[in-house]
Design an enzyme around this catalytic site. Sequence first.
Site, PDB file in Angstrom:
ATOM      1  N   TYR A 220       0.837  -1.198   0.000  1.00  0.00           N
ATOM      2  CA  TYR A 220       0.000   0.000   0.000  1.00  0.00           C
ATOM      3  C   TYR A 220       0.878   1.257   0.000  1.00  0.00           C
ATOM      4  O   TYR A 220       0.753   2.115  -0.880  1.00  0.00           O
ATOM      5  CB  TYR A 220      -0.891  -0.045   1.237  1.00  0.00           C
TER       6      TYR A 220
ATOM      7  N   ARG B 134       0.699   9.673  14.450  1.00  0.00           N
ATOM      8  CA  ARG B 134       0.290  10.247  13.161  1.00  0.00           C
ATOM      9  C   ARG B 134      -0.623  11.436  13.412  1.00  0.00           C
ATOM     10  O   ARG B 134      -1.617  11.325  14.127  1.00  0.00           O
ATOM     11  CB  ARG B 134      -0.420   9.206  12.310  1.00  0.00           C
TER      12      ARG B 134
HETATM   13  P1  NAD Z   1     -12.853   1.574   0.417  1.00  0.00           P
HETATM   14  O1  NAD Z   1     -12.174   0.252   0.498  1.00  0.00           O
HETATM   15  O2  NAD Z   1     -14.176   1.739   1.069  1.00  0.00           O
HETATM   16  O3  NAD Z   1     -13.000   2.043  -1.094  1.00  0.00           O
HETATM   17  C1  NAD Z   1     -12.142   1.640  -2.118  1.00  0.00           C
HETATM   18  C2  NAD Z   1     -12.988   1.358  -3.356  1.00  0.00           C
HETATM   19  O4  NAD Z   1     -12.121   1.009  -4.432  1.00  0.00           O
HETATM   20  C3  NAD Z   1     -13.951   0.184  -3.159  1.00  0.00           C
HETATM   21  O5  NAD Z   1     -15.199   0.506  -3.715  1.00  0.00           O
HETATM   22  C4  NAD Z   1     -13.287  -0.955  -3.924  1.00  0.00           C
HETATM   23  O6  NAD Z   1     -14.215  -1.911  -4.369  1.00  0.00           O
HETATM   24  C5  NAD Z   1     -12.608  -0.198  -5.046  1.00  0.00           C
HETATM   25  N1  NAD Z   1     -11.436  -0.879  -5.611  1.00  0.00           N
HETATM   26  C6  NAD Z   1     -10.414  -1.473  -4.953  1.00  0.00           C
HETATM   27  N2  NAD Z   1      -9.538  -1.965  -5.825  1.00  0.00           N
HETATM   28  C7  NAD Z   1     -10.006  -1.690  -7.067  1.00  0.00           C
HETATM   29  C8  NAD Z   1      -9.559  -1.962  -8.381  1.00  0.00           C
HETATM   30  N3  NAD Z   1      -8.413  -2.639  -8.603  1.00  0.00           N
HETATM   31  N4  NAD Z   1     -10.305  -1.540  -9.417  1.00  0.00           N
HETATM   32  C9  NAD Z   1     -11.456  -0.880  -9.207  1.00  0.00           C
HETATM   33  N5  NAD Z   1     -11.952  -0.590  -7.988  1.00  0.00           N
HETATM   34  C10 NAD Z   1     -11.227  -0.993  -6.929  1.00  0.00           C
HETATM   35  O7  NAD Z   1     -11.804   2.625   1.011  1.00  0.00           O
HETATM   36  P2  NAD Z   1     -11.966   4.189   1.288  1.00  0.00           P
HETATM   37  O8  NAD Z   1     -11.713   4.412   2.716  1.00  0.00           O
HETATM   38  O9  NAD Z   1     -13.203   4.703   0.658  1.00  0.00           O
HETATM   39  O10 NAD Z   1     -10.687   4.743   0.481  1.00  0.00           O
HETATM   40  C11 NAD Z   1     -10.809   5.337  -0.797  1.00  0.00           C
HETATM   41  C12 NAD Z   1      -9.456   5.871  -1.247  1.00  0.00           C
HETATM   42  O11 NAD Z   1      -8.959   6.800  -0.289  1.00  0.00           O
HETATM   43  C13 NAD Z   1      -8.377   4.793  -1.402  1.00  0.00           C
HETATM   44  O12 NAD Z   1      -7.575   5.102  -2.511  1.00  0.00           O
HETATM   45  C14 NAD Z   1      -7.555   4.925  -0.143  1.00  0.00           C
HETATM   46  O13 NAD Z   1      -6.217   4.522  -0.329  1.00  0.00           O
HETATM   47  C15 NAD Z   1      -7.660   6.417   0.136  1.00  0.00           C
HETATM   48  N6  NAD Z   1      -7.482   6.708   1.581  1.00  0.00           N
HETATM   49  C16 NAD Z   1      -8.488   6.521   2.466  1.00  0.00           C
HETATM   50  C17 NAD Z   1      -8.281   6.793   3.805  1.00  0.00           C
HETATM   51  C18 NAD Z   1      -9.354   6.641   4.834  1.00  0.00           C
HETATM   52  O14 NAD Z   1      -9.090   6.917   6.024  1.00  0.00           O
HETATM   53  N7  NAD Z   1     -10.570   6.283   4.520  1.00  0.00           N
HETATM   54  C19 NAD Z   1      -7.023   7.226   4.242  1.00  0.00           C
HETATM   55  C20 NAD Z   1      -6.013   7.375   3.305  1.00  0.00           C
HETATM   56  C21 NAD Z   1      -6.255   7.141   1.968  1.00  0.00           C
HETATM   57  N1  UDP Z   2      -6.055  -0.860  16.007  1.00  0.00           N
HETATM   58  C1  UDP Z   2      -6.383  -1.392  17.246  1.00  0.00           C
HETATM   59  N2  UDP Z   2      -7.424  -2.262  17.321  1.00  0.00           N
HETATM   60  C2  UDP Z   2      -8.168  -2.624  16.245  1.00  0.00           C
HETATM   61  C3  UDP Z   2      -7.834  -2.070  14.977  1.00  0.00           C
HETATM   62  C4  UDP Z   2      -6.762  -1.203  14.905  1.00  0.00           C
HETATM   63  O1  UDP Z   2      -5.745  -1.091  18.254  1.00  0.00           O
HETATM   64  O2  UDP Z   2      -9.111  -3.417  16.398  1.00  0.00           O
HETATM   65  C5  UDP Z   2      -4.950   0.118  15.937  1.00  0.00           C
HETATM   66  C6  UDP Z   2      -3.914  -0.152  14.849  1.00  0.00           C
HETATM   67  O3  UDP Z   2      -2.921  -1.022  15.330  1.00  0.00           O
HETATM   68  C7  UDP Z   2      -3.400   1.243  14.576  1.00  0.00           C
HETATM   69  C8  UDP Z   2      -4.613   2.138  14.832  1.00  0.00           C
HETATM   70  O4  UDP Z   2      -5.518   1.369  15.619  1.00  0.00           O
HETATM   71  O5  UDP Z   2      -2.391   1.584  15.491  1.00  0.00           O
HETATM   72  C9  UDP Z   2      -5.327   2.568  13.553  1.00  0.00           C
HETATM   73  O6  UDP Z   2      -5.551   1.419  12.800  1.00  0.00           O
HETATM   74  P1  UDP Z   2      -6.410   1.422  11.460  1.00  0.00           P
HETATM   75  O7  UDP Z   2      -6.357   0.028  10.926  1.00  0.00           O
HETATM   76  O8  UDP Z   2      -7.722   2.026  11.691  1.00  0.00           O
HETATM   77  O9  UDP Z   2      -5.636   2.421  10.483  1.00  0.00           O
HETATM   78  P2  UDP Z   2      -4.082   2.662  10.164  1.00  0.00           P
HETATM   79  O10 UDP Z   2      -3.848   4.049  10.604  1.00  0.00           O
HETATM   80  O11 UDP Z   2      -3.226   1.702  10.898  1.00  0.00           O
HETATM   81  O12 UDP Z   2      -4.005   2.466   8.703  1.00  0.00           O
END
Ligand code: NAD
Ligand code: UDP
Length: 330
Positions: free
Chosen positions: A151, A283
Amino acid sequence: MTTASFPSRRVLIAGGAGFLGSHLTDRLVARGYQVVIADNLSTGRLENIAHHLVAGRVTFIHHDVTDPLTLEVDDIYNLACPASPPHYQADPLQTALTSSLGAMHLLALAKKTGARLFHASTSEIYGDPEVHPQPESYWGNVNPIGPRSCYDEGKRFAETLLMDARRQHGVDVRMVRIFNTYGPRMRPDDGRVITNFITQAMAGDDLTIYGKGEQTRSFCYVDDLIDGFLRLMDLEQGPDTPVNLGNPGEFTVRELAERVIGMVKSGSRIVEHPLPKDDPRRRCPDITLARTLLGWEPKIALAEGLLRTLQALQKTETVVPAFEPERRVA
Ligand code: NAD
Ligand code: UDP
């Protein structure tokens, strides 16, 4: 939702059936935009966008971004990638390809059509940061061969690719580095900390903190985040850097567990499980750039956001309409 009027645009949202993508879809449909969602439904769900599909306001294409896509569009949002560690680590090769090759295919589409390309990057590009809080100028501390690398490094490569395309070919690229975001429509089995804790507390089960729970995270409510996306895309010109988006309020995981137990009024206990390898210790976003460039500031406090997320998870009934998505063979 906004009520202002906007000239119509044709928008592709890759990953639009997921958590963030479906909220973005709501906001763009409310603007009157024509939205096409391309998603392989690996972590996304049609029920997240069912209200738009039934109303005929969104077109859905079952598509994997590791294959090329051809479409006439004005804006492209690349949100396609699983974001939860257990989900993105379940098939690491697919995650690495989705975040790298997927970004390359959407870049090719942007070059072909002249579309603006929005890319969802992540705070994970900072790895286990040695600088705190993290500004965009920090290069990060990432293990290139660990369980999170599929990732982290995939997302870092995508940033490299898109910045080069901007410099070399003038592609209109806009990138955000998203810090932990939560809210309604996260799957109960998402595996990230907020949904784990809320579903555990609702069931009266133990809340599983990994390690001692001293690690910190900064949690942003989804509506705030999407507001930041739109502000960046509404700029006449995108900046020549990714922009951090997140809520600078910083909490330990143990504090979060205690808050959730208090909110749910659950008799759950807190238990310690092993800390996953390479789990970032601290973070927190430095959002100076988002404040100055976008006039953006998160508004929803953690207590309010947690309550809304709890209420959404309590609604157990989900209605999926009889809907056969168009299947596109690449
Ligand atoms: P999510 O898993 O709910 O959404 C991801 C979507 O992408 C899903 O609908 C999944 O089916 C689709 N997908 C995955 N692989 C695919 C592929 N190869 N082709 C087509 N579709 C595909 O996650 P989210 O939380 O909505 O995250 C969305 C985006 O934001 C991601 O790129 C993620 O890396 C980024 N992001 C999210 C967070 C967060 O806290 N939610 C934090 C950092 C980055
Ligand atoms: N974490 C936890 N218990 C859980 C799931 C996650 O203590 O059931 C911790 C994890 O180890 C990390 C933080 O919570 O330190 C945030 O985890 P998350 O998977 O939500 O996102 P990350 O920031 O690690 O991508």
